[in-house]
Scaffold this active site. Structure first.
Site, short mmCIF file in Angstrom:
data_model
loop_
_atom_site.label_atom_id
_atom_site.label_comp_id
_atom_site.label_asym_id
_atom_site.label_seq_id
_atom_site.Cartn_x
_atom_site.Cartn_y
_atom_site.Cartn_z
N HIS A 245 0.84 -1.21 0.00
CA HIS A 245 0.00 0.00 0.00
C HIS A 245 0.88 1.26 0.00
O HIS A 245 0.65 2.19 -0.78
CB HIS A 245 -0.91 -0.05 1.24
CG HIS A 245 -1.74 1.16 1.48
ND1 HIS A 245 -3.09 1.22 1.24
CD2 HIS A 245 -1.40 2.39 1.99
CE1 HIS A 245 -3.55 2.42 1.56
NE2 HIS A 245 -2.55 3.15 2.03
N GLU A 246 1.89 1.29 0.88
CA GLU A 246 2.73 2.48 0.97
C GLU A 246 3.56 2.68 -0.31
O GLU A 246 3.76 3.81 -0.77
CB GLU A 246 3.65 2.40 2.20
CG GLU A 246 2.91 2.33 3.53
CD GLU A 246 1.89 3.44 3.73
OE1 GLU A 246 2.09 4.53 3.19
OE2 GLU A 246 0.87 3.19 4.41
N HIS B 53 1.56 4.40 -2.85
CA HIS B 53 1.47 5.86 -2.65
C HIS B 53 2.60 6.56 -3.39
O HIS B 53 2.42 7.65 -3.94
CB HIS B 53 1.54 6.21 -1.16
CG HIS B 53 0.23 6.13 -0.45
ND1 HIS B 53 -0.92 6.72 -0.91
CD2 HIS B 53 -0.11 5.53 0.73
CE1 HIS B 53 -1.91 6.49 -0.06
NE2 HIS B 53 -1.45 5.77 0.94
N TYR C 181 -3.75 14.78 -1.42
CA TYR C 181 -4.16 13.89 -0.33
C TYR C 181 -5.20 14.54 0.57
O TYR C 181 -4.96 14.77 1.77
CB TYR C 181 -2.92 13.45 0.46
CG TYR C 181 -3.14 12.19 1.26
CD1 TYR C 181 -3.34 10.96 0.63
CD2 TYR C 181 -3.16 12.22 2.64
CE1 TYR C 181 -3.56 9.81 1.35
CE2 TYR C 181 -3.37 11.06 3.38
CZ TYR C 181 -3.57 9.87 2.73
OH TYR C 181 -3.79 8.72 3.46
N GLU D 61 -5.84 7.06 -1.63
CA GLU D 61 -5.90 5.93 -0.71
C GLU D 61 -6.34 4.65 -1.44
O GLU D 61 -5.77 3.57 -1.24
CB GLU D 61 -6.90 6.22 0.41
CG GLU D 61 -6.28 6.74 1.67
CD GLU D 61 -5.18 5.81 2.16
OE1 GLU D 61 -5.44 4.63 2.41
OE2 GLU D 61 -4.04 6.29 2.26
N ASP E 18 -9.18 13.20 9.17
CA ASP E 18 -8.62 12.24 8.23
C ASP E 18 -8.46 12.85 6.83
O ASP E 18 -8.78 12.22 5.83
CB ASP E 18 -9.50 10.98 8.20
CG ASP E 18 -8.89 9.84 7.40
OD1 ASP E 18 -7.65 9.79 7.29
OD2 ASP E 18 -9.66 9.01 6.89
N HIS F 4 -9.55 7.84 4.41
CA HIS F 4 -9.57 6.40 4.68
C HIS F 4 -10.99 5.86 4.81
O HIS F 4 -11.19 4.66 4.93
CB HIS F 4 -8.80 6.07 5.95
CG HIS F 4 -7.31 6.29 5.82
ND1 HIS F 4 -6.72 7.48 6.10
CD2 HIS F 4 -6.32 5.46 5.42
CE1 HIS F 4 -5.40 7.39 5.90
NE2 HIS F 4 -5.14 6.16 5.48
ZN ZN Z 1 -2.50 5.08 2.58
#
Ligand code: ZN
Length: 444
Positions: free
Chosen positions: A159-160, A163, A174, A183, A256, A261
């Protein structure tokens, strides 16, 4: 002073469970006042970190419990396992996800130019997060009370990594819908890497993200479910999974980064439905369509769900044909996204006069903590009032927010300012500490 937890949050639990008020990840997060990060501004993605001792395509470093990046070199490319679980997990997972991008999409490295990837583990003390800081990947060890180490489920690293790919392609901002889309891109490519690693077809996969991240005893199957957003956990400590999977449940919040998310569940479910309808493996036809949409040029920093939906339908038609385009369009329609629709407008947050509200949110887990304080309320109120007086919000307003980092929203006097943890001044760190009612370490 009033302070509430939404949901009853981890810090109090951890502090109570361990009897150590400094046990929580705030220790690490508020010390992460890296001057280099603080100076970064929106609109200028930084270059990748390539330390002088990096080698090959990937290098894993250890911060050794500090917040210094990248830290000491722990494992270079093609070196044998070290026996340090976090180091070796990070090394292996980086290999898996970079291979997915290279073989399925012809992409070398995060930036597409084969620049070596830098990963740091053992970041902070019992740090409950993993993030992409714009230049490298960073992983905490978790507190061991709620969270395991963040390298344990490989899809957290996948996942990272994604990004980073998004930063070097569409560079989706973001926040709000473009942030939720950012995300979602990370979850979609993480799911593809996981399914490819396990040899699972779209129909045979569980579509879970972060399975194994929570310690035994926490009532959670994973952190997120792409197929059924909102069903990953329901636990006294974590609360109930707040993700949504349809525009009819779209969440409007200042927390957030605008619910990135939470609303990411909507495009996540669209991708899952498209992959199931198209059949076969997620990283083949569906993945090709999503990657082409992300990198094709029509999706940019401000693109929302409808814009991405249109780009994916166009990519499906161009790469495969009318049937595929129709199936992709149907998947978006099922989650309530119609090409051309505008994202919902969010009303600015309001608090009563003479009150400040602080919302800490973001982070890989997307959990939220909220507190508010009347400025006339005792010594704490007076101190916060003085601190706010000394803070120049305009100077920090345009700091770029990195994916999955903790972020603080300060709402006061008709203003709403969002500050990433990497840009917290000592004054704002103190305000957050007083309003949220939790200890912070000495500021640097
Ligand atoms: Zn993320």
């Amino acid at each position: 002073m009033s302070c509430c937890f939404v949901p009853p949050y981890l810090l109090a639990h951890i502090a109570e469970a361990t009897g150590d008020p400094h046990a929580a990840r705030t220790c690490a997060q508020t010390r992460a006042l890296d001057a280099a990060l603080r100076e970064r501004r929106a609109g200028s993605p930084p270059a990748l970190v390539v330390p002088s001792d990096a080698d090959g395509t990937k290098t894993v470093y250890t911060a050794g419990g500090t917040t210094r990046l990248p830290g000491e070199k722990a494992r270079g490319d093609d070196e044998p396992p070290t026996g340090d679980l976090a180091v070796d997990e990070a090394y292996d997972s980086t290999g898996v996800v970079s291979t997915l991008f290279a073989t399925a999409f012809g992409r070398e490295g995060i930036d597409g130019e084969g620049t070596p990837v830098t990963v740091t583990v053992h970041y902070g003390e019992r740090y409950d997060n993993a993030f992409w800081d714009g230049r490298q990947l960073v992983f905490g060890d978790g507190d061991g009370v709620v969270f395991e180490r963040f390298t344990k489920p490989p899809d957290v690293l996948f996942h990272e990594y994604a990004h980073g790919v998004t930063q070097f392609t569409a560079d989706l901002t973001y926040a709000d819908q473009s942030g939720a889309l950012n995300e979602s891109m990370s979850d979609c490519f993480a799911a593809m890497a996981k399914q490819r690693m396990l040899g699972q077809s779209a129909a045979g996969a569980d579509w879970l993200i972060g399975e194994g991240l929570f310690v035994p005893g926490i009532a959670a199957v994973a952190l997120r479910s792409m197929r059924e957003p909102g069903t990953a956990y329901d636990d006294p400590v974590l609360g109930k999974d707040p993700q949504v999977g349809s525009m009819s449940d779209d969440v409007q919040t200042e927390a957030d980064n605008g619910g990135v998310h939470l609303n990411s569940g909507i495009p996540n479910r669209a991708f899952t439905l498209a992959a199931l309808a198209l059949g076969g493996n997620s990283w083949e036809v569906p993945g090709q369509i999503w990657y082409a949409a992300l990198t094709g040029g029509s999706v940019g920093s401000g693109t929302g769900f409808a814009g991405f939906a249109a780009a994916s339908v166009e990519a499906a038609e161009r790469l495969f044909g009318a049937r595929e385009a129709e199936l992709v369009g149907d998947a978006w329609a099922q989650v309530g996204v119609v090409p051309g629709m505008d994202p919902p407008a969010r009303a600015p947050a309001e608090v009563p006069p003479g009150t400040v509200r602080v919302v800490r949110s973001g982070g890989f887990a997307g959990l939220v903590r909220v507190g508010s304080l009347a400025l006339g309320d005792g010594p704490a109120g007076a101190e916060v009032a003085a601190l706010l007086e000394r803070t120049d919000f305009a100077a920090i307003r345009d700091v770029r927010t990195d994916p999955d980092r903790f972020v603080y929203a300060f709402v006061h006097d008709g203003q709403e300012v969002t500050v990433p943890e990497s840009a917290l001044t000592p004054e704002l760190a103190r305000v957050a500490s007083l309003v949220l009612g939790e200890p912070l370490p000495d500021t640097p």
